[in-house]
Structures are given as structure tokens and as C-alpha cells.
Design a protein around this motif. Structure first.
Motif, PDB file in Angstrom:
ATOM      1  N   LEU A   1      -4.480   4.673   2.138  1.00  0.00           N
ATOM      2  CA  LEU A   1      -4.061   3.936   0.949  1.00  0.00           C
ATOM      3  C   LEU A   1      -4.235   2.439   1.145  1.00  0.00           C
ATOM      4  CD1 LEU A   1      -0.882   5.799  -0.323  1.00  0.00           C
ATOM      5  CD2 LEU A   1      -3.251   6.031  -1.051  1.00  0.00           C
ATOM      6  N   HIS A   2      -4.557   1.760   0.061  1.00  0.00           N
ATOM      7  CA  HIS A   2      -4.754   0.314   0.052  1.00  0.00           C
ATOM      8  C   HIS A   2      -3.775  -0.310  -0.940  1.00  0.00           C
ATOM      9  CE1 HIS A   2      -8.643   0.710   2.220  1.00  0.00           C
ATOM     10  NE2 HIS A   2      -8.689   1.867   1.567  1.00  0.00           N
TER      11      HIS A   2
ATOM     12  N   VAL B   1      -4.034   9.374  -4.797  1.00  0.00           N
ATOM     13  CA  VAL B   1      -4.316  10.368  -3.755  1.00  0.00           C
ATOM     14  C   VAL B   1      -5.005  11.605  -4.310  1.00  0.00           C
ATOM     15  CG1 VAL B   1      -2.426   9.565  -2.304  1.00  0.00           C
ATOM     16  CG2 VAL B   1      -2.000  11.401  -3.942  1.00  0.00           C
ATOM     17  N   GLY B   2      -5.399  11.555  -5.597  1.00  0.00           N
ATOM     18  CA  GLY B   2      -6.176  12.644  -6.172  1.00  0.00           C
ATOM     19  C   GLY B   2      -5.391  13.678  -6.948  1.00  0.00           C
ATOM     20  N   TYR B   3      -4.062  13.526  -7.024  1.00  0.00           N
ATOM     21  CA  TYR B   3      -3.262  14.429  -7.847  1.00  0.00           C
ATOM     22  C   TYR B   3      -3.173  13.865  -9.268  1.00  0.00           C
ATOM     23  CZ  TYR B   3      -1.708  16.008  -3.210  1.00  0.00           C
ATOM     24  OH  TYR B   3      -1.670  16.468  -1.920  1.00  0.00           O
TER      25      TYR B   3
ATOM     26  N   VAL C   1       9.356   7.614  -1.137  1.00  0.00           N
ATOM     27  CA  VAL C   1       8.368   7.024  -0.231  1.00  0.00           C
ATOM     28  C   VAL C   1       7.784   8.138   0.629  1.00  0.00           C
ATOM     29  CG1 VAL C   1       7.989   5.386   1.636  1.00  0.00           C
ATOM     30  CG2 VAL C   1       9.627   4.845  -0.190  1.00  0.00           C
ATOM     31  N   LEU C   2       6.459   8.299   0.583  1.00  0.00           N
ATOM     32  CA  LEU C   2       5.784   9.351   1.331  1.00  0.00           C
ATOM     33  C   LEU C   2       4.595   8.783   2.089  1.00  0.00           C
ATOM     34  CD1 LEU C   2       5.620  12.272  -1.279  1.00  0.00           C
ATOM     35  CD2 LEU C   2       7.200  12.054   0.644  1.00  0.00           C
ATOM     36  N   THR C   3       4.192   9.497   3.151  1.00  0.00           N
ATOM     37  CA  THR C   3       2.949   9.153   3.833  1.00  0.00           C
ATOM     38  C   THR C   3       1.787   9.728   3.026  1.00  0.00           C
ATOM     39  OG1 THR C   3       3.120  11.149   5.187  1.00  0.00           O
ATOM     40  CG2 THR C   3       3.998   9.106   6.116  1.00  0.00           C
ATOM     41  N   PRO C   4       0.597   9.168   3.155  1.00  0.00           N
ATOM     42  CA  PRO C   4      -0.557   9.705   2.411  1.00  0.00           C
ATOM     43  C   PRO C   4      -0.902  11.116   2.888  1.00  0.00           C
ATOM     44  CG  PRO C   4      -1.010   7.504   3.289  1.00  0.00           C
ATOM     45  CD  PRO C   4       0.252   7.974   3.929  1.00  0.00           C
ATOM     46  N   PRO C   5      -1.554  11.917   2.042  1.00  0.00           N
ATOM     47  CA  PRO C   5      -2.052  13.227   2.486  1.00  0.00           C
ATOM     48  C   PRO C   5      -3.061  13.049   3.621  1.00  0.00           C
ATOM     49  CG  PRO C   5      -2.149  13.023   0.094  1.00  0.00           C
ATOM     50  CD  PRO C   5      -1.855  11.666   0.630  1.00  0.00           C
TER      51      PRO C   5
ATOM     52  N   ALA D   1       0.812  -1.215   0.000  1.00  0.00           N
ATOM     53  CA  ALA D   1       0.000   0.000   0.000  1.00  0.00           C
ATOM     54  C   ALA D   1       0.847   1.267   0.000  1.00  0.00           C
ATOM     55  CB  ALA D   1      -0.925   0.003   1.221  1.00  0.00           C
ATOM     56  N   THR D   2       2.166   1.136  -0.038  1.00  0.00           N
ATOM     57  CA  THR D   2       3.065   2.288   0.068  1.00  0.00           C
ATOM     58  C   THR D   2       2.778   3.340  -0.999  1.00  0.00           C
ATOM     59  OG1 THR D   2       4.819   0.918   0.994  1.00  0.00           O
ATOM     60  CG2 THR D   2       5.476   3.022   0.047  1.00  0.00           C
ATOM     61  N   ARG D   3       2.787   4.592  -0.565  1.00  0.00           N
ATOM     62  CA  ARG D   3       2.663   5.703  -1.507  1.00  0.00           C
ATOM     63  C   ARG D   3       4.041   6.053  -2.059  1.00  0.00           C
ATOM     64  NH1 ARG D   3       1.613  12.086  -0.153  1.00  0.00           N
ATOM     65  NH2 ARG D   3       1.656  12.828  -2.331  1.00  0.00           N
ATOM     66  N   LEU D   4       4.135   6.113  -3.383  1.00  0.00           N
ATOM     67  CA  LEU D   4       5.365   6.535  -4.052  1.00  0.00           C
ATOM     68  C   LEU D   4       5.068   7.764  -4.899  1.00  0.00           C
ATOM     69  CD1 LEU D   4       6.822   3.126  -5.324  1.00  0.00           C
ATOM     70  CD2 LEU D   4       7.595   4.463  -3.357  1.00  0.00           C
ATOM     71  N   ALA D   5       5.890   8.792  -4.747  1.00  0.00           N
ATOM     72  CA  ALA D   5       5.751  10.003  -5.553  1.00  0.00           C
ATOM     73  C   ALA D   5       6.882  10.051  -6.566  1.00  0.00           C
ATOM     74  CB  ALA D   5       5.789  11.246  -4.667  1.00  0.00           C
TER      75      ALA D   5
END
Length: 302
Positions: A145-146, A221-223, A136-140, A74-78
Motif C-alpha cells: 500500500l502507498h 486492495v482489489g475488493y 486497521v489491517l495489514t495489506p493482503p 498508507a494505512t489500510r482501513l477496512a
């Protein structure tokens, strides 16, 4: 593809998007997660037309998926940076991406950067390659996140949706697709250009493009999804040159999230020789904040 089939595809992607963890662009082009492993990730989709948007989404997500294979699903990657070297745009048919994670820079969990590379190919063989870096970032705030639902080609389709069952954001996607179909029929241009909003216009010394934002180009995340941002820069850079010049390479730095009512890309011709041209492109939000900076090279027509 007929308008009726495109509309069904949009509704199918909306239904798939109801399973959390993924995004509409990936569901719409129907990326198949054929194999996920940090050393050997294979993703693919079936192309109907030469579309830089779909190709860049595939490349971006393949690069990120091989990195995420080393992390919690579920990790957020930017996307921090992305480079593509292209020999050709994909022909109609299956387009694949083979990616490989090259490890991480930095310690701890949040803020470390994963690096990866990708090779792109269609039925005729390799068409390009590239690399990327993802933080690697935390969600807004307020976003959970799933894990990404890693569908494969041939998996059962979701139950068909009726237009009356759509939520406001879902109906917004369908209405946008209807408008894109109407504009494509009226102008004779490909549907995907109108759907993504990649409709740049030449200007003095370069080109410009205003791309409407919305859930049809959004990420988890909507971006605006990273591949779509890359494609916006690439399409605008190409419009700075006469028809027939081919995108050879582009290196993009992602500066801030793409959100707001619209994004604007502006390209400036830096150099144009007999065989090679160089273009600098900047993408900004409606508030003026920079989102992406890119340099691209282009080859003269044969």
C-alpha cells in the motif's frame, strides 16, 4: 453528460489510477481532498445526477480519511460499519463531506478500530449525516500500500491516455463503460446505475440485485469499495418499495470482503406503514458468504 465526455472521464480516471494508493471509483467521481485533518476533513465532488453510489463513496472515504489522518498515510482501513441518515439526494453541483475522527477502540496497531462522523451537504445546505467505524489491517499477501494521493480540484490533469496504451484491467473498465453507455441509451436509465451495476428488480416481498464485480468498483486492495457495497444495499432496499418512497436511513455492518465474479443483494420488506417502511438487506458473494447486512428505513411519498 454526453457519451464522449463520459468516455474521456473514464480514461482520465484510469490515468489517475496509475498513481498507486487510491482507487478507481474515487478517481472517477473526482473526489477533491480540500482539507485533511482528524478534526476537520473536507472532501467534495461535482455531481451530475442523483447517484447513491457516488454519494456513498464520498461518505465512506471522508469517514475513513479523518481516521487515517491520525495514522501512517498508507494505512489500510477496512469499513466495519457505516450509517447514513438522509434528508434528500444531492442536487447537481458540488457535494461536500465534512468528517471528524472520534478516536480509537482497542490497543496495538493492527485490529484497533477508529470511529468517525460525517455531515453531507450540497449547494442548498445539509442533506444528511452519518458515522462509521474502520479497522486497521495489514495489506493482503503480495499487496503493497502507498499513501493516498490527495488531489485537489484544479490540480493538473494526467497526460491523456490512448485506448491502445491500456493494460488488460484498464481496458476492462473502458469496455464496461461502453456497455453501460449502450444500455443506458437503450433503456433511458441513468448511466451511473449501469456503470456501478445498481439495477435491482422487485421480487415477492422484496427485491434482488446481482452486481458484476470488476476493477471499476474496486478499492485499494482489489475488493469492492465500501461505499459501493453500501450503495448496492441501499439501491436494492429501495427497489423493495413502490417508486417514490425515499431512503431515510441505513445502518450497515460489513462482514467480509467483497470479491468474486459478482455480488448479490437481497432485500426483504419487514414493515410497511402509511408513512414509514423498514427493509432488511443482505449482500453475499458468489460462493454464498455474507458480505454486508443492513437495515434501512424509507419514507412514503409526499
Amino acid at each position: 453528460m454526453s457519451p464522449e465526455r463520459i468516455r474521456r472521464r473514464v480514461l482520465r480516471a484510469i490515468a489517475l489510477n496509475r498513481t498507486p494508493g487510491y482507487h478507481f471509483p474515487g478517481n472517477f467521481i473526482d473526489i477533491s481532498f480540500d482539507r485533511v485533518d482528524s478534526a476537520n476533513t473536507r472532501l467534495s465532488y461535482e455531481a451530475g445526477e442523483a447517484d447513491i453510489g457516488a454519494l456513498a463513496v464520498l461518505a465512506d472515504f471522508a469517514l475513513g480519511t479523518s481516521i487515517r489522518a491520525e495514522l501512517d498515510p498508507a494505512t489500510r482501513l477496512a469499513t466495519v460499519s457505516m450509517t447514513l441518515e438522509l434528508a434528500a439526494m444531492p442536487r447537481a453541483g458540488m457535494v461536500g463531506a465534512l468528517s471528524h475522527c472520534h478516536g480509537f477502540v482497542g490497543g496495538g496497531e493492527e485490529g484497533r478500530v477508529g470511529r468517525s462522523r460525517v455531515v453531507l451537504a450540497d449547494a442548498g445546505g445539509e442533506i444528511g449525516y452519518g458515522s462509521g467505524a474502520f479497522m486497521v489491517l495489514t495489506p493482503p499477501p503480495g499487496v503493497t500500500l502507498h499513501p493516498v494521493p490527495m488531489r485537489r480540484r484544479g490540480d493538473p490533469d494526467p497526460a491523456p491516455l490512448d485506448e491502445r496504451d491500456l493494460a488488460p484491467d484498464e481496458l476492462r473498465i473502458l469496455r464496461h463503460a461502453d456497455e453501460a453507455l449502450e444500455r443506458a441509451a437503450r433503456t433511458g436509465q441513468p448511466f451511473m446505475r449501469h456503470f456501478w451495476g445498481l439495477l435491482p428488480e422487485a421480487a415477492a416481498g422484496g427485491a434482488a440485485c446481482v452486481m458484476p464485480n470488476g476493477p471499476h468498483v474496486g478499492n485499494r486492495v482489489g475488493y469492492v469499495q465500501g461505499g459501493i457495497l453500501f450503495a448496492l444495499g441501499a439501491a436494492t432496499a429501495a427497489a423493495a418499495l413502490p417508486e417514490g418512497w425515499l431512503l431515510g436511513s441505513m445502518a450497515a455492518a460489513f462482514i467480509s470482503p467483497g470479491h468474486g465474479a459478482s455480488l448479490e443483494a437481497r432485500s426483504q420488506l419487514v414493515h410497511r406503514g402509511q408513512r414509514v417502511a423498514v427493509v432488511r438487506t443482505e449482500v453475499t458473494r458468489s460462493d454464498g458468504r455474507r458480505v454486508l447486512e443492513a437495515m434501512s428505513t424509507h419514507g412514503a411519498p409526499a
